[in-house]
Design a protein around this motif. Structure first.
Motif: not given
Length: 146
Positions: A11, A44, A68, A117
């Motif tokens: 990520t 993602l 995050t 996120f």
């Protein structure tokens, strides 16, 4: 479900490729989102697509923040406990005055700790705010607000 360490690293690499501003400055307290549209995306791939659409819509990297995990949640710090006395006093005042930002801060922390996120985009006028709101929603975004 918490992401694995490998997923967290993937990520971070993916987000660095997108180059959003201020990815996870762990020390920077986020007191209040002035002129900022905030939303959450779980996947993602959807985050990458949303970031691309934001750039296509004319938003610059410095207008965009992505938070995050635990590091992002610490920046929000809904009690102000992680950032010293002034942050704690600010959050106490916000709670005393019934500031609507406190329930949002709690929700934002929960979203980040759940592995989602957080995307924040500076949008100073109504037209930009409307553009920003639509982009995360078109990529499975939720809890999108100004």
């Amino acid at each position: 479900m918490q992401p694995t360490d490998a997923a967290r690293r993937e990520t971070q690499v993916a987000l660095q490729e997108q180059a959003p501003n201020d990815r996870n400055k762990t020390s920077a307290f986020i007191a209040y989102g002035i002129d900022k549209v905030v939303g959450f995306i779980d996947d993602l791939g959807d985050v990458k697509a949303a970031l691309g659409d934001l750039r296509t819509a004319g938003f610059k990297a410095e207008d965009i923040q992505v938070l995050t995990g635990e590091e992002g949640a610490r920046r929000i710090d809904d009690n102000g406990d992680e950032h010293g006395e002034l942050a704690h006093i600010l959050r106490s005042i916000q709670k005393t005055l019934g500031d609507y930002e406190i329930p949002h801060a709690k929700r934002h922390e929960q979203e980040l700790l759940a592995g989602h996120f957080g995307i924040g985009v500076t949008a100073k006028d109504e037209e930009d705010r409307n553009k920003v709101r639509d982009i995360p929603k078109s990529h499975n975004g939720h809890f999108v607000n100004f």
